[in-house]
Design a protein around this motif. Sequence first.
Motif, mmCIF file in Angstrom:
data_model
loop_
_atom_site.group_PDB
_atom_site.id
_atom_site.type_symbol
_atom_site.label_atom_id
_atom_site.label_comp_id
_atom_site.label_asym_id
_atom_site.label_seq_id
_atom_site.Cartn_x
_atom_site.Cartn_y
_atom_site.Cartn_z
ATOM 1 N N MET A 1 64.596 60.752 -125.064
ATOM 2 C CA MET A 1 65.382 59.571 -125.287
ATOM 3 C C MET A 1 64.941 58.167 -124.875
ATOM 4 O O MET A 1 64.210 58.198 -124.060
ATOM 5 N N ARG A 2 64.842 57.390 -126.157
ATOM 6 C CA ARG A 2 64.104 55.990 -125.811
ATOM 7 C C ARG A 2 64.996 55.244 -124.858
ATOM 8 O O ARG A 2 66.257 55.635 -124.513
ATOM 9 N N ARG A 3 64.306 54.509 -123.812
ATOM 10 C CA ARG A 3 64.900 53.938 -122.822
ATOM 11 C C ARG A 3 66.197 52.976 -123.354
ATOM 12 O O ARG A 3 67.005 52.969 -122.803
ATOM 13 N N SER A 4 65.961 52.236 -124.298
ATOM 14 C CA SER A 4 67.106 51.475 -124.996
ATOM 15 C C SER A 4 68.212 52.103 -125.006
ATOM 16 O O SER A 4 69.322 51.883 -124.739
ATOM 17 N N GLU A 5 68.109 53.455 -125.728
ATOM 18 C CA GLU A 5 69.175 53.954 -126.044
ATOM 19 C C GLU A 5 69.940 54.637 -124.992
ATOM 20 O O GLU A 5 71.237 54.534 -124.706
ATOM 21 N N ARG A 6 68.939 54.868 -123.769
ATOM 22 C CA ARG A 6 69.568 55.535 -122.695
ATOM 23 C C ARG A 6 70.341 54.577 -121.933
ATOM 24 O O ARG A 6 71.402 54.788 -121.367
ATOM 25 N N ILE A 7 69.727 53.307 -121.875
ATOM 26 C CA ILE A 7 70.565 52.339 -121.311
ATOM 27 C C ILE A 7 71.872 51.837 -121.955
ATOM 28 O O ILE A 7 72.916 51.744 -121.184
ATOM 29 N N VAL A 8 72.102 51.913 -123.078
ATOM 30 C CA VAL A 8 73.203 51.878 -123.857
ATOM 31 C C VAL A 8 74.373 52.897 -123.424
ATOM 32 O O VAL A 8 75.498 52.530 -123.114
ATOM 33 N N ARG A 9 73.762 54.160 -123.535
ATOM 34 C CA ARG A 9 74.713 55.128 -123.066
ATOM 35 C C ARG A 9 75.061 55.192 -121.609
ATOM 36 O O ARG A 9 76.297 55.389 -121.385
ATOM 37 N N LEU A 10 74.305 54.945 -120.648
ATOM 38 C CA LEU A 10 74.561 54.869 -119.397
ATOM 39 C C LEU A 10 75.529 53.725 -118.977
ATOM 40 O O LEU A 10 76.695 53.862 -118.422
ATOM 41 N N THR A 11 75.151 52.336 -119.638
ATOM 42 C CA THR A 11 76.294 51.268 -119.638
ATOM 43 C C THR A 11 77.572 51.762 -120.153
ATOM 44 O O THR A 11 78.507 51.440 -119.518
ATOM 45 N N LYS A 12 77.727 52.221 -121.018
ATOM 46 C CA LYS A 12 78.903 52.607 -121.857
ATOM 47 C C LYS A 12 79.860 53.620 -120.891
ATOM 48 O O LYS A 12 80.920 53.573 -120.613
ATOM 49 N N THR A 13 79.058 54.660 -120.486
ATOM 50 C CA THR A 13 79.516 55.578 -119.679
ATOM 51 C C THR A 13 80.006 55.015 -118.338
ATOM 52 O O THR A 13 81.422 55.345 -118.105
ATOM 53 N N LEU A 14 79.385 54.173 -117.688
ATOM 54 C CA LEU A 14 79.898 53.560 -116.542
ATOM 55 C C LEU A 14 81.086 52.553 -116.853
ATOM 56 O O LEU A 14 82.088 52.644 -116.022
ATOM 57 N N LEU A 15 81.069 51.857 -117.704
ATOM 58 C CA LEU A 15 81.848 50.707 -117.897
ATOM 59 C C LEU A 15 83.302 51.462 -118.474
ATOM 60 O O LEU A 15 84.508 50.884 -117.893
ATOM 61 N N GLU A 16 83.161 52.674 -119.250
ATOM 62 C CA GLU A 16 84.396 53.105 -119.484
ATOM 63 C C GLU A 16 85.214 53.838 -118.595
ATOM 64 O O GLU A 16 86.193 54.397 -118.536
ATOM 65 N N GLN A 17 84.647 53.969 -117.361
ATOM 66 C CA GLN A 17 85.113 54.994 -116.366
ATOM 67 C C GLN A 17 84.882 54.136 -114.767
ATOM 68 O O GLN A 17 84.321 54.424 -114.072
ATOM 69 N N PRO A 18 85.653 53.020 -114.887
ATOM 70 C CA PRO A 18 85.687 52.272 -113.725
ATOM 71 C C PRO A 18 86.036 52.836 -112.409
ATOM 72 O O PRO A 18 87.034 53.809 -112.538
ATOM 73 N N HIS A 19 85.621 52.775 -111.111
ATOM 74 C CA HIS A 19 85.873 53.446 -110.025
ATOM 75 C C HIS A 19 86.041 54.788 -109.926
ATOM 76 O O HIS A 19 86.521 55.615 -109.224
ATOM 77 N N ARG A 20 85.181 55.363 -110.872
ATOM 78 C CA ARG A 20 85.175 56.834 -110.661
ATOM 79 C C ARG A 20 83.417 57.448 -110.389
ATOM 80 O O ARG A 20 82.475 56.690 -110.985
ATOM 81 N N LEU A 21 83.231 58.211 -109.504
ATOM 82 C CA LEU A 21 81.937 58.621 -109.095
ATOM 83 C C LEU A 21 81.437 59.718 -110.075
ATOM 84 O O LEU A 21 82.192 60.573 -110.499
ATOM 85 N N LEU A 22 80.421 59.215 -110.649
ATOM 86 C CA LEU A 22 79.594 59.938 -111.648
ATOM 87 C C LEU A 22 78.307 60.593 -111.110
ATOM 88 O O LEU A 22 77.684 60.203 -110.465
ATOM 89 N N SER A 23 78.477 61.858 -111.528
ATOM 90 C CA SER A 23 77.226 63.034 -110.902
ATOM 91 C C SER A 23 75.943 62.248 -111.412
ATOM 92 O O SER A 23 75.875 62.334 -112.741
ATOM 93 N N LEU A 24 74.909 61.794 -110.637
ATOM 94 C CA LEU A 24 73.613 61.747 -111.213
ATOM 95 C C LEU A 24 73.032 62.832 -111.970
ATOM 96 O O LEU A 24 72.281 62.781 -112.976
ATOM 97 N N THR A 25 73.331 64.081 -111.309
ATOM 98 C CA THR A 25 72.554 65.299 -112.106
ATOM 99 C C THR A 25 73.161 65.788 -113.352
ATOM 100 O O THR A 25 72.541 65.873 -114.167
ATOM 101 N N GLU A 26 74.488 65.414 -113.243
ATOM 102 C CA GLU A 26 75.074 65.429 -114.612
ATOM 103 C C GLU A 26 74.755 64.701 -115.823
ATOM 104 O O GLU A 26 74.171 64.794 -116.861
ATOM 105 N N MET A 27 74.537 63.244 -115.167
ATOM 106 C CA MET A 27 74.199 62.517 -116.285
ATOM 107 C C MET A 27 72.752 62.628 -116.836
ATOM 108 O O MET A 27 72.308 62.255 -117.989
ATOM 109 N N ALA A 28 71.859 62.861 -115.811
ATOM 110 C CA ALA A 28 70.378 63.317 -116.204
ATOM 111 C C ALA A 28 70.196 64.310 -117.227
ATOM 112 O O ALA A 28 69.456 64.164 -118.059
ATOM 113 N N GLU A 29 71.235 65.199 -117.011
ATOM 114 C CA GLU A 29 71.228 66.496 -118.187
ATOM 115 C C GLU A 29 71.671 65.881 -119.336
ATOM 116 O O GLU A 29 70.854 66.150 -120.365
ATOM 117 N N LYS A 30 72.604 65.052 -119.289
ATOM 118 C CA LYS A 30 73.541 64.585 -120.701
ATOM 119 C C LYS A 30 72.302 63.855 -121.425
ATOM 120 O O LYS A 30 72.463 63.985 -122.383
#
Lengths: 268, 268
Positions: A1-30
């Motif tokens: 996955m291109r970095r720019s695309e990855r950054i969009v997805r990461l930003t989206k995932t984080l912003l949509e779930q404030p105050h929720r602890l997200l697993s790095l391992t799961e995110m890396a897999e996804k």
Amino acid sequence: MRRSERIVRLTKTLLEQPHRLLSLTEMAEKLESAKSSLSEDLAIIRDVLLKEGSGSLETQAGAAGGVKYVPGMPKQQSADFLMEMSRLLTDPDRILPGGYLYISDVLGRPDVLDRAGKIFADLFSASAVQYVLTVETKGIPLAISTARYLHVPTVVVRRDHRVTEGSAVSINYVSGSKRIQTMSLSRRSLPEQSRVLIVDDFMKAGGTAKAMIDMMKEFRADVVGVGVFMATSEPAEKMLKDYVSLLTLAEVDEVSKEIRVVPSNITK
Amino acid sequence: MRRSERIVRLTKTLLEQPHRLLSLTEMAEKLESAKSSLSEDLAIIRDVLLKEGSGSLETQAGAAGGVKYVPGMPKQQSADFLMEMSRLLTDPDRILPGGYLYISDVLGRPDVLDRAGKIFADLFSASAVQYVLTVETKGIPLAISTARYLHVPTVVVRRDHRVTEGSAVSINYVSGSKRIQTMSLSRRSLPEQSRVLIVDDFMKAGGTAKAMIDMMKEFRADVVGVGVFMATSEPAEKMLKDYVSLLTLAEVDEVSKEIRVVPSNITK
């Protein structure tokens, strides 16, 4: 996955779930990426949040570790928002019979709820809030918005003690209108010993908020704070000392059509 | 500004303001970037949304042009969510006296509200909704969440006709409990001829929703849809034909403790 695309997805995932602890391992897999590149991306996001003053990313190390987006509101934005609200709410057309101020429309606007909710979430972000509590009806929208940013459930105290959701705690109290009123909350809607943030739209003498605090004793809850959108300057002596109001209603004069609303100086 | 930083900011700006047309010129200024690089970034974001099925970016050309994030919910995610809700809500402990089902806790959870609200916003994204309408109390959280994603205000009909917010329209209706009830809405809370989406938590015979539709006639409003979180399968003949329910409550048996909740097949 291109970095720019990855950054969009990461930003989206984080912003949509404030105050929720997200697993790095799961995110890396996804994202089909190495944890190391993920860390670089997160550093960029963290940087932007810090620069804007719009929150932070908190990282927890270890196997169960992860990252959490803690939303914040830039100081200048808070100040501008409250100034905008003060101006809006001093429109003489807002005076209701009895010297009340019409604010329900404002507290139904998504942009207002979003900003006010974010301010409360920011103010109480370190209080380990587990539930936002409010009483029907007009406080609900702001409670929901605050709870969204804190990622905790909202519990609504009812004014009608005929509501049947199993056994309930009911208490009587005297509201701003000097009438004796009842509020009730079913036992099952709030676990005992929870950490609770009370949110409401308006406070005069503080009778309603005080009643909610009293009710929380019945649930052995810990009230970590009280936040209201607007409080009146009179009576200066409220029935509770510790509360945050975003705006102070200093005057509503039905005759001269004068309204004075003062924005609070919000600081953590 | 580095591209990666710009992409974080752009994604954040768009996601935080669903259904709002944002000026490209203003964004370019704010990000100190050329419009052409902005367009490339937006293409990347659009791509991610399309791939995920989680919405789209709509562009409007011209001097007053801009870009708008239209949130969507991936089909599989909707299906999974409704399946999860069905399972959760068939817990026998949820049966209340009278054969009612306890769902207030679920409709106070931020993740549930977020997903249900997004589904409604997705379903009615092309209906040019101007207001979300609900009636107090339990429908308010879902209405607020839907309205957030549609970026429109929420208007709450009151059950108490003593509420004084200027002149109001009151109507009587027969609710699911067969009692005659009153609901009222102040004139100033909704401009005439608005396009309105009705959102509520629960529907049995549809008396309450029908009453809201009738009330909307008094405001010469256009009801573009009715969305409820859960509807009962009986009576099959509701007082209104056109509505979307996310879940169907097919059975609550107080004796055998049996509950059946069927997820709807949500399609636009």
